[in-house]
Design a protein around this motif. Structure first.
Motif, short mmCIF file in Angstrom:
data_model
loop_
_atom_site.label_atom_id
_atom_site.label_comp_id
_atom_site.label_asym_id
_atom_site.label_seq_id
_atom_site.Cartn_x
_atom_site.Cartn_y
_atom_site.Cartn_z
N ASP A 1 -4.17 2.44 1.07
CA ASP A 1 -3.68 1.55 2.12
C ASP A 1 -4.30 0.16 2.08
O ASP A 1 -4.29 -0.57 3.06
N ARG A 2 -4.83 -0.24 0.90
CA ARG A 2 -5.41 -1.58 0.76
C ARG A 2 -4.53 -2.43 -0.15
O ARG A 2 -3.86 -1.92 -1.04
N ILE A 3 -4.56 -3.75 0.07
CA ILE A 3 -3.74 -4.64 -0.74
C ILE A 3 -4.43 -4.93 -2.08
O ILE A 3 -5.65 -4.95 -2.18
N SER A 4 -3.61 -5.12 -3.10
CA SER A 4 -4.10 -5.42 -4.43
C SER A 4 -2.95 -6.07 -5.19
O SER A 4 -1.95 -6.46 -4.61
N PHE A 5 -3.12 -6.19 -6.52
CA PHE A 5 -2.00 -6.63 -7.34
C PHE A 5 -1.96 -5.83 -8.63
O PHE A 5 -2.98 -5.31 -9.10
N ALA A 6 -0.76 -5.69 -9.19
CA ALA A 6 -0.55 -5.09 -10.49
C ALA A 6 -0.24 -6.21 -11.48
O ALA A 6 0.34 -7.22 -11.11
N VAL A 7 -0.64 -6.02 -12.73
CA VAL A 7 -0.47 -7.05 -13.75
C VAL A 7 0.64 -6.65 -14.71
O VAL A 7 0.61 -5.58 -15.30
N ASN A 8 1.62 -7.54 -14.86
CA ASN A 8 2.73 -7.33 -15.79
C ASN A 8 2.86 -8.54 -16.71
O ASN A 8 2.77 -9.68 -16.26
N PRO A 9 3.10 -8.32 -18.01
CA PRO A 9 3.48 -9.44 -18.87
C PRO A 9 4.94 -9.80 -18.64
O PRO A 9 5.77 -8.92 -18.42
N VAL A 10 5.26 -11.08 -18.66
CA VAL A 10 6.64 -11.53 -18.53
C VAL A 10 7.17 -11.80 -19.93
O VAL A 10 6.68 -12.69 -20.63
#
Length: 234
Positions: free
Chosen positions: A206-215
């Motif tokens: 239930d915590r905010i974060s980010f996921a990393v994606n290559p474009v």
């Protein structure tokens, strides 16, 4: 894991040895093997359903100014990491830029949440990390009634993420591997909220974060792997 040990001769958690070995043999590494190594280095790939529901949950947070995703020029970011690899930590801070969530990058030899006088600081501007002191915008994020407190009010039982820390060598490995077989234009940091059931990452639920994606040209997000964030602080 057995095949990786035979081919590259490293232990799973020895990041420096991973880097030394794959740099000597990078042209011989297959795309599948690269994804396997990235999975080890980043500990997990976030599955599409978790990211989809987590992004939806983040979007539902009823606070204005919460940015949904950040785009970063890949080559310029890669160059920053390569030319400053004397540091041991790569720390991404959430900032309040006139009421809008932004991110700052601190290259540091310390893993504490507080900034250090010797940290090298960058702020994301127009998809590029520009060297700048973002300490005031960090203070805006964590001030009373700021964005952090607004998120906290909606979920008082959970800590609100202020910073996400990676080992700098892990970021350097990711940058080198992810562009091995593909032309990477940008990195996308996609904001999401961890589900209540996080398995081994129960502290992150239930915590905010980010996921990393290559474009990558011609590919959608669901055609690339989403890698997890580092250590959420606090």
């Amino acid at each position: 894991m057995k095949n990786l040990e035979e081919n590259f001769g490293y232990q799973e958690k020895d990041v420096s040895l991973i880097k030394d070995n794959f740099q000597m043999s990078i042209e011989k590494i297959s795309t599948d093997k690269i994804l396997e190594i990235l999975g080890i280095v980043f500990k997990e790939i976030i599955d599409e359903e978790t990211l989809r529901t987590g992004a939806a949950a983040y979007t539902e947070i009823n606070i204005s100014g919460l940015t949904k995703e950040f785009l970063i020029d890949f080559e310029k970011f890669k160059n920053i990491i390569e030319t400053n690899n004397q540091y041991s930590n790569c720390k991404f801070y959430f900032l309040d830029n006139n009421g809008i969530l932004n991110i700052g990058l601190a290259l540091s030899d310390h893993n504490e949440i507080e900034l250090d006088v010797n940290d090298l600081l960058f702020e994301l501007q127009d998809e590029e990390f520009i060297e700048a002191d973002f300490s005031e915008k960090r203070e805006e994020y964590i001030k009373p009634n700021g964005l952090r407190d607004q998120i906290q009010l909606l979920n008082p039982s959970k800590e609100v993420t202020q910073m996400i820390r990676y080992e700098l060598e892990v970021v350097e490995i990711y940058n080198l591997l992810v562009c091995h077989s593909f032309k990477v234009e940008k990195l996308k940091f996609k904001m999401f909220k961890y589900p209540l059931d996080c398995g081994k990452k129960s502290d992150y639920s239930d915590r905010i974060s980010f996921a990393v994606n290559p474009v990558l040209t011609g590919l959608n997000d669901n055609q690339t792997n989403s890698f997890d964030a580092g250590d959420l602080k606090p």
